[in-house]
Design a protein around this motif. Structure first.
Motif, PDB file in Angstrom:
ATOM      1  N   GLU A 294      48.427  42.080  50.597  1.00  0.00           N
ATOM      2  CA  GLU A 294      47.470  40.829  49.873  1.00  0.00           C
ATOM      3  C   GLU A 294      46.298  42.229  49.197  1.00  0.00           C
ATOM      4  N   LEU A 295      45.673  43.641  49.368  1.00  0.00           N
ATOM      5  CA  LEU A 295      44.933  43.818  48.543  1.00  0.00           C
ATOM      6  C   LEU A 295      45.868  44.350  47.437  1.00  0.00           C
ATOM      7  N   ALA A 296      46.944  44.250  47.531  1.00  0.00           N
ATOM      8  CA  ALA A 296      47.618  45.267  46.020  1.00  0.00           C
ATOM      9  C   ALA A 296      47.709  43.624  45.288  1.00  0.00           C
ATOM     10  N   LEU A 297      47.615  42.352  45.537  1.00  0.00           N
ATOM     11  CA  LEU A 297      47.591  41.345  44.717  1.00  0.00           C
ATOM     12  C   LEU A 297      46.033  40.826  44.561  1.00  0.00           C
ATOM     13  N   ALA A 298      45.120  41.712  45.253  1.00  0.00           N
ATOM     14  CA  ALA A 298      43.654  41.379  45.094  1.00  0.00           C
ATOM     15  C   ALA A 298      43.286  42.238  43.464  1.00  0.00           C
ATOM     16  N   VAL A 299      44.010  44.017  43.255  1.00  0.00           N
ATOM     17  CA  VAL A 299      43.934  44.670  42.203  1.00  0.00           C
ATOM     18  C   VAL A 299      44.650  43.801  41.174  1.00  0.00           C
ATOM     19  N   GLU A 300      45.624  43.215  41.280  1.00  0.00           N
ATOM     20  CA  GLU A 300      46.394  42.439  40.564  1.00  0.00           C
ATOM     21  C   GLU A 300      45.906  41.273  39.622  1.00  0.00           C
ATOM     22  N   GLN A 301      44.887  41.120  40.319  1.00  0.00           N
ATOM     23  CA  GLN A 301      44.121  39.887  39.574  1.00  0.00           C
ATOM     24  C   GLN A 301      42.529  39.480  39.656  1.00  0.00           C
ATOM     25  N   GLY A 302      42.488  41.071  40.013  1.00  0.00           N
ATOM     26  CA  GLY A 302      41.005  41.297  38.947  1.00  0.00           C
ATOM     27  C   GLY A 302      39.662  41.473  40.470  1.00  0.00           C
ATOM     28  N   ARG A 303      40.505  40.906  41.518  1.00  0.00           N
ATOM     29  CA  ARG A 303      39.204  40.935  42.709  1.00  0.00           C
ATOM     30  C   ARG A 303      38.823  42.855  42.567  1.00  0.00           C
ATOM     31  N   TYR A 304      39.638  43.530  43.026  1.00  0.00           N
ATOM     32  CA  TYR A 304      39.284  45.013  42.767  1.00  0.00           C
ATOM     33  C   TYR A 304      39.766  46.262  41.771  1.00  0.00           C
ATOM     34  N   THR A 305      39.260  47.089  41.784  1.00  0.00           N
ATOM     35  CA  THR A 305      39.781  47.950  40.602  1.00  0.00           C
ATOM     36  C   THR A 305      40.957  48.838  41.683  1.00  0.00           C
ATOM     37  N   PRO A 306      41.592  50.183  40.560  1.00  0.00           N
ATOM     38  CA  PRO A 306      42.539  50.876  41.768  1.00  0.00           C
ATOM     39  C   PRO A 306      41.731  51.524  42.820  1.00  0.00           C
ATOM     40  N   GLY A 307      40.565  52.368  41.935  1.00  0.00           N
ATOM     41  CA  GLY A 307      39.916  53.166  42.421  1.00  0.00           C
ATOM     42  C   GLY A 307      38.964  52.146  44.231  1.00  0.00           C
TER      43      GLY A 307
END
Length: 213
Positions: free
Chosen positions: A158-171
């Motif tokens: 889910e953390l990876a999905l959150a990055v893919e979907q723009g909730r978080y930046t990779p940083g």
């Protein structure tokens, strides 16, 4: 209340044992997660609160129907959300939010039983509060700890999905992952609050089931 006006947890005045409070994740002006709870202890070191099974809670759902994790995973963090009311089920939970830490630890007990089943570490913002509510923001990634102290990370996908979907930046995701590693170091050292003996906690039988305001 504006969260910019909230004060950090760990500063007086503290809540007395038995005080009913709200424990909220997310912006209270939008669909968010919230649980009414009963204070067990509150001081400069930590907030400790009790959540029994059967407690009514606020949950986040998809506006098109279903729960937060229902439907297409590709829209988990982008789908329009709505506020739902539900019930906390199956487990009684003791939550400890150590002051200033970007995580809280939850002790899980089957409903109505003293049997301890494990620790759930919720990665989140350090808490702030007003007169009757503590506020934080969930960070998706979690750590589960068995009674024998073995542990594993939860919701890495889910953390990876959150990055893919723009909730978080990779940083931002990297910083969240670093916090998980810090938690694992605390577990390895068996530092507080894991070593504090809350596995034997039982609530005051006179406490009512908390209610939503």
């Amino acid at each position: 209340m504006s969260l910019s006006d909230a004060r950090p947890s760990g500063t007086p005045p503290f809540w007395a044992p038995g005080t009913p409070i709200m424990w909220r994740y997310g912006d209270p002006a939008r669909p968010h997660w919230a649980t009414p709870m009963t204070v067990v202890r509150d001081d400069a070191d930590a907030l400790v609160a009790w959540l029994p099974a059967g407690t009514p809670v606020l949950k986040v759902g998809r506006a098109d129907g279903g729960g937060f994790r229902d439907g297409d995973a590709a829209t988990m963090f982008t789908a329009e959300r709505t506020q739902l009311v539900g019930t906390w089920e199956e487990y009684d939970v003791l939550r400890v939010a150590p002051t200033g830490r970007p995580w809280s630890v939850w002790w899980f007990f089957p409903a109505g039983q003293a049997t301890f089943e494990g620790w759930y570490v919720n990665l989140e913002d350090p808490h702030v509060r007003d007169a009757d509510t503590t506020y934080s923001t969930d960070h998706v990634l979690d750590v589960w700890v068995e009674p024998d102290r073995t542990h594993h990370r939860k919701d890495v996908d889910e953390l990876a999905l959150a990055v893919e979907q723009g909730r978080y930046t990779p940083g931002q995701a990297a910083r969240i992952t670093a916090v998980a590693a810090e938690v694992e170091d605390v577990i390895a050292a068996w530092g507080p609050p894991f070593c504090d003996g809350w596995e034997t906690f039982r609530p005051d039988p006179s406490w009512p089931v908390p209610q939503l305001p």
